[in-house]
Design an enzyme around this catalytic site. Structure first.
Site, short mmCIF file in Angstrom:
data_model
loop_
_atom_site.label_atom_id
_atom_site.label_comp_id
_atom_site.label_asym_id
_atom_site.label_seq_id
_atom_site.Cartn_x
_atom_site.Cartn_y
_atom_site.Cartn_z
N ASN A 1 0.87 -1.17 0.00
CA ASN A 1 0.00 0.00 0.00
C ASN A 1 0.91 1.22 0.00
OD1 ASN A 1 -1.80 2.04 0.49
ND2 ASN A 1 -2.80 1.04 2.22
N ARG B 1 -2.54 -1.98 -3.57
CA ARG B 1 -3.76 -1.21 -3.37
C ARG B 1 -3.71 0.00 -4.29
NH1 ARG B 1 -5.19 3.11 1.16
NH2 ARG B 1 -7.35 3.43 0.54
N HIS C 1 -13.19 2.77 -0.09
CA HIS C 1 -13.19 1.70 0.93
C HIS C 1 -13.84 0.42 0.41
CE1 HIS C 1 -13.36 4.90 4.39
NE2 HIS C 1 -12.11 4.53 4.17
N ARG D 1 -12.95 15.52 7.79
CA ARG D 1 -13.74 15.87 6.60
C ARG D 1 -15.18 16.16 6.97
NH1 ARG D 1 -11.67 10.71 3.86
NH2 ARG D 1 -9.66 11.30 2.98
N GLU E 1 -8.36 -5.60 4.60
CA GLU E 1 -8.23 -5.26 3.18
C GLU E 1 -7.03 -5.95 2.55
OE1 GLU E 1 -8.74 -1.35 4.95
OE2 GLU E 1 -9.45 -0.67 3.00
#
Ligand code: ADP
Length: 397
Positions: A7, A91, A180, A241, A384
């Site tokens: 990643n 990823r 996601h 956010r 993941e």
């Protein structure tokens, strides 16, 4: 079969090495502060041995060289030769409309990945740097790309389009993509197994609540809607956010504060959400402590956060025409009983009955936290990296 999962971020590369026979994790770690002073590799081996290695890690190629070296190191490693690595899974944040599934990377795919850069200028270039470095360092080893957006690519047009002039979608690809996806896919599949049901026959709302947060409506195993949109800013309120906001409110603020696009971007992505409301922190643990001490803004932030999660559970139950299960995952979803409690409060009318004791139990495994009623509620630690490794294995076979 040994698979390396990478990643690659702007200044870091995380890695996990899997032995896929038995899906055992052999080693994992990360390189931090790439291109900066004080860059360091932190390495963990399956037997508990750990080590740190400081060095002049100027770019992603150097970072991956360090990772390969530590994996092969007689003292700290788990491999004796590079050729033991059968494939590398990467990823990739944004696959646009082009990538609806994971893909074996070749020259043509590299070109298409470059085309996706303008959709995710902060993430994709670094993902690509990792892939390019591996293609150079491990020449004959197959590379696979696994996309955060792919799982949401089956959303219907009425869910993914914005009410903007259609030409802007055609011209610039402005639409909702969702992110996601790898996590939503993993926990939805686990939920079906836990419930003893075929995934094709159940409706799930999966809530990935970490620093970034998104929920998805997974109907029959397919994501038919998700809260993040063109960028990860849309939807749930997050650490820093905003989540959903009236776009005209932002334009108004830009006018009143006399700020430009860069500052506005920073406002909605870095200074809002839990941080912006509480004025204390973007970290849920700190907010829970502050809430317990009676801090009203922390209380408000946690309430706003949970209310959005709840609102989307309702919206998605309706969008799917029914609800069989709710899954919580991500750092907050897996660990915060308080957020789960607040998010589910008042949903008894939908058939959601939280078991307070199970919800508060100190347990890091996947588990049910409801009373066994109509809608099952589950906590499922996401994985993941394992999904990336599995997809990689499937593609090289
Ligand atoms: P990322 O999205 O960066 O992968 P994580 O999934 O690790 O982030 O989630 C980070 C969030 O999880 C932070 O807000 C952190 O406070 C929260 N978190 C982690 N552990 C706990 C806990 N025990 N209780 C409440 N929140 C927690």
């Amino acid at each position: 079969m040994i698979i390396l999962v990478l990643n690659s971020g702007s200044s870091s590369v995380k890695y996990i090495l899997f032995e896929m026979d038995g899906e055992q994790c052999l080693a994992w770690g990360l390189v931090e502060r790439i291109g900066d002073r004080g860059s360091i590799l932190k390495h963990n081996r399956h037997d508990g041995h750990t080590t740190k290695l400081a060095g002049d890690i100027v770019d992603h190629t150097k970072a991956i060289e360090y990772i390969l070296a530590i994996l092969l190191s007689p003292n700290h490693g788990v491999l004796t030769d590079r050729s033991e690595i059968n494939a590398v899974g990467h990823r990739v944040v944004h696959g646009g409309e082009r990538f609806t599934d994971s893909v074996l990377i070749d020259g043509e795919v590299m070109n298409q990945l470059h085309d996706c850069i303008e959709l995710a200028p902060l993430h994709n270039p670094h993902n690509i740097k990792g892939i390019t470095a591996c293609r150079g360092l491990l020449k004959d080893v197959p590379q696979v790309g696994v996309f955060d957006t792919a799982f949401h690519q089956q959303m219907p047009d009425y869910a993914y389009l914005y009410g903007l002039p259609y030409i802007l979608y055609k011209r610039y690809g402005v639409r909702r993509y969702g992110f996601h996806g790898t996590s939503h896919r993993y926990v939805a599949a686990r939920a079906a197994v836990m419930m003893g049901k075929q995934i094709e026959k159940i409706n799930l709302v999966t809530c990935h609540l970490g620093n970034g947060c998104s929920s998805a409506a997974v109907k029959g195993g397919i994501s038919i809607d998700t809260t993040m949109g063109f960028t990860p800013t849309e939807g749930l309120m997050m650490g820093t956010r905003t989540g959903d906001i009236d776009p005209a409110a932002l334009l108004y603020i830009m006018g009143r504060e006399e700020i430009g696009i860069g500052e506005a971007n920073s406002l909605i992505n870095k200074h809002s959400g839990l941080q912006g409301i509480s004025g204390i922190s973007n970290d849920m643990r700190e907010l829970e402590e502050a809430t317990a001490e009676g801090n009203e803004r922390a209380e408000l932030a946690v309430n706003m956060f949970a209310y959005r999660v709840k609102k989307y559970i309702g919206a998605y139950a309706v969008a799917m025409g029914g609800l069989d299960g709710i899954v919580f995952t991500g750092g907050i979803g897996e660990n915060s009983s308080e957020v789960r409690r607040r998010s589910l409060e008042g949903l008894e009318f939908l058939g959601v009955e939280l078991d307070p004791e199970a919800n508060e139990a100190d347990d890091s495994d996947e588990r049910f936290i409801d009373k066994g009623g109509k809608v099952r509620v589950m906590v499922i630690p996401t994985n993941e990296e394992l999904v990336i490794a599995r997809d990689t294995l499937e593609l090289i076979r």
